[in-house]
Design an enzyme around this catalytic site. Structure first.
Site, mmCIF file in Angstrom:
data_model
loop_
_atom_site.group_PDB
_atom_site.id
_atom_site.type_symbol
_atom_site.label_atom_id
_atom_site.label_comp_id
_atom_site.label_asym_id
_atom_site.label_seq_id
_atom_site.Cartn_x
_atom_site.Cartn_y
_atom_site.Cartn_z
ATOM 1 N N MET A 1 -3.856 -7.313 -5.383
ATOM 2 C CA MET A 1 -4.073 -6.005 -5.997
ATOM 3 C C MET A 1 -3.050 -5.769 -7.097
ATOM 4 O O MET A 1 -2.114 -4.996 -6.920
ATOM 5 C CB MET A 1 -3.950 -4.907 -4.938
ATOM 6 C CG MET A 1 -4.819 -5.141 -3.723
ATOM 7 S SD MET A 1 -4.539 -3.903 -2.448
ATOM 8 C CE MET A 1 -2.846 -4.222 -1.985
ATOM 9 N N ASP A 2 -3.249 -6.400 -8.226
ATOM 10 C CA ASP A 2 -2.303 -6.242 -9.320
ATOM 11 C C ASP A 2 -2.342 -4.823 -9.888
ATOM 12 O O ASP A 2 -3.401 -4.216 -10.002
ATOM 13 C CB ASP A 2 -2.622 -7.223 -10.445
ATOM 14 C CG ASP A 2 -1.550 -8.286 -10.555
ATOM 15 O OD1 ASP A 2 -1.797 -9.310 -11.202
ATOM 16 O OD2 ASP A 2 -0.454 -8.072 -9.997
#
Lengths: 256, 240
Positions: free
Chosen positions: B29-30
């Site tokens: 989950m950048d």
């Protein structure tokens, strides 16, 4: 009841017309999306050829020094066509890539390594000690041939070396859980002992139908950029240049 | 783990085939710093509806410990608050939570919440949400090796028995029936796995999305799943 029949019939007709309308709309959307994909594919192909011909300025000079080690993953189905692999390696040599790790899961390219080295001008086999000899001025590409046996199997062998060291430790009471033995540094050393290269590829190009690295040595992939290039059969020099150029512009934080 | 229900199969988005859904999806989950402000769908909501059975999210890497302390404290605090606030929802939705990673550096308050959440949800079957905190692929391999070394010292196994399968059994992803992700999604346009699930990702399909994590949403998941299924349909003979 009779008065309802025309209403029911009308309602049914309207429903059918509505369904037909929705069906047509759905098909129209499909056509539009398909056309968009076709146009996108054509644009990409044209751009690729323009890059190959040197018509796009920014791709005419690439800071290749940033790409110290390139990994190329080839799907097993296309690894049999060695001529395409040779052509790719020739392109990489032209671009100035110095070190290539060539991988296919079954080791077919390993079996053809003599032929490949013969057909790629200036190429040589990358040995672990040879890695230190790679200088920016050296012409030609150093090739490492890798297969799945260099992945998990190699880690198991390396782990066994560390285990032997741990069991024979003269002060087991100081490191009961092996935290001083089972470290990244020690595992790297042990991998070298079993003949593996631990050099981390900066960039990985995946050629094949699936966007997966297909079992490339996982221990080396921590921060490798992974780019799916599509089929090796339809590879384009322009697309290769574009992928490498894009990589040279990437900024990594390495967790920070 | 419970497979698709009839209702879920009916509610599957247009174009997705239930028999080609991946069982295990992993997500990096950048740009999740804005996650607390995201008022949209939580990832487990979307995937549970689509019949995914395991979702692994990369919340905090061992490589992130070098960040400034204030940032680390903020992130871990955020994680602790999220776990507390979402526990009831997750339990109600039959979601099982598992936490993997090196817990030795985590605050005691967070460890307490983790133990509670794992205990409360351990019998849930609809979706298993694995949160990787203080985790990295290299850490996982090394801790597996230490575990095996201990078992050899204890006389449980012989050195000759050590093979790939044994290491896989010791990896922290052995907390699930499906330890190997079929699909990995990474947001924000970054094209690398950043030390996540290194051993487990050999044949995982990699999907790199341009959107930041808070903007990814349901439509992003559907696009990733369609891309996955399209590849599956074309090369169905490939072993996953």
């Amino acid at each position: 009841m009779d008065s309802n029949e025309p209403m029911l019939l009308l309602s049914s007709r309207i429903g059918q017309i509505g369904d037909l309308g929705l069906d047509l709309l759905w098909r129209f959307i499909h056509i539009v999306v398909s056309l968009c994909h076709i146009v996108s594919g054509i644009t990409e192909a044209i751009q690729s050829y323009a890059i190959s011909l040197g018509l796009i300025q920014k791709y005419t000079s690439i800071d290749i020094e940033k790409l110290r080690c390139l990994a190329v993953v080839v799907d097993i189905e296309v690894a049999r066509d060695v001529s395409k692999v040779v052509e790719l390696l020739q392109w990489l040599t032209t671009i100035g890539v110095k070190q290539v790790g060539l991988f296919d899961s079954q080791g077919l390219l390993k079996k053809s390594k003599d032929m490949i080295l013969e057909m790629v001008p200036g190429s040589m086999l990358l040995q672990e000690t040879g890695e230190k000899d790679i200088s920016p001025d050296r012409k030609g590409v150093a090739i490492e041939f890798i297969s799945s046996s260099d992945n998990k199997e190699a880690v198991v062998k390396a782990a066994n070396i560390l285990l032997q060291r741990h069991l024979k430790s003269s002060h087991p009471e100081n490191d009961d859980e092996g935290e001083n033995v089972f470290t990244e540094t020690h595992l790297n050393e042990a991998l070298r002992v079993v003949g593996e290269n631990v050099h981390v590829p900066d960039l990985m190009l995946v050629y094949g139908p699936v966007r997966s690295h297909l079992g490339f040595p996982a221990w080396r992939l921590r921060y490798t950029e992974i780019v799916h290039m599509g089929s090796l059969k339809y590879m384009r020099y322009g697309s290769l240049l574009k992928a490498i150029h894009k990589f040279t512009g990437v900024r990594q934080n390495y967790g920070v | 783990m419970a497979p698709f229900t009839a209702a879920e199969e009916e509610n599957l988005p247009e174009g997705l085939q239930p028999e080609l859904m991946p069982k295990h999806v992993a997500v990096i989950m950048d740009r999740n710093g804005r996650w607390a402000k995201n008022k949209g769908l939580q990832p487990w909501d979307a995937l549970r509806q689509m019949g995914i059975q395991v979702l692994t999210v990369f919340a905090f890497s061992t490589d992130n410990w070098i960040r400034p302390k204030i940032e680390i404290d903020f992130l871990l605090n955020l994680f602790e608050r999220t776990l507390k606030s979402e526990l009831e929802t997750l339990a109600k939705n039959n979601v099982r939570i598992s936490i993997i990673g090196d817990s030795s550096k985590l605050p005691k308050s967070l460890l307490k919440v983790i133990n509670e959440v794992e205990e409360v949800t351990k019998n849930n079957t609809r979706l298993q949400l694995i949160v990787a905190v203080g985790y990295s692929g290299k850490y996982d391999v090394l801790q597996a090796c230490r575990g095996i070394a201990q078992r050899v010292k204890d006389g449980e196994i012989e050195v000759e028995e050590i093979d790939e399968r044994l290491i896989e059994q010791e990896l922290e992803t052995n907390c699930t029936e499906f330890p190997y992700p079929d699909l990995l999604i990474r947001t924000s346009g970054e094209l690398r796995v950043s030390n996540f699930l290194l051993w487990q990702l050999a044949y995982t399909e990699l999907f790199f999305a341009q959107e930041l994590w808070p903007d990814f949403g349901r439509s992003g998941f559907i696009e990733a799943l369609m891309s996955f299924q399209q590849r599956q349909r074309r090369f169905g003979g490939r072993k996953s």
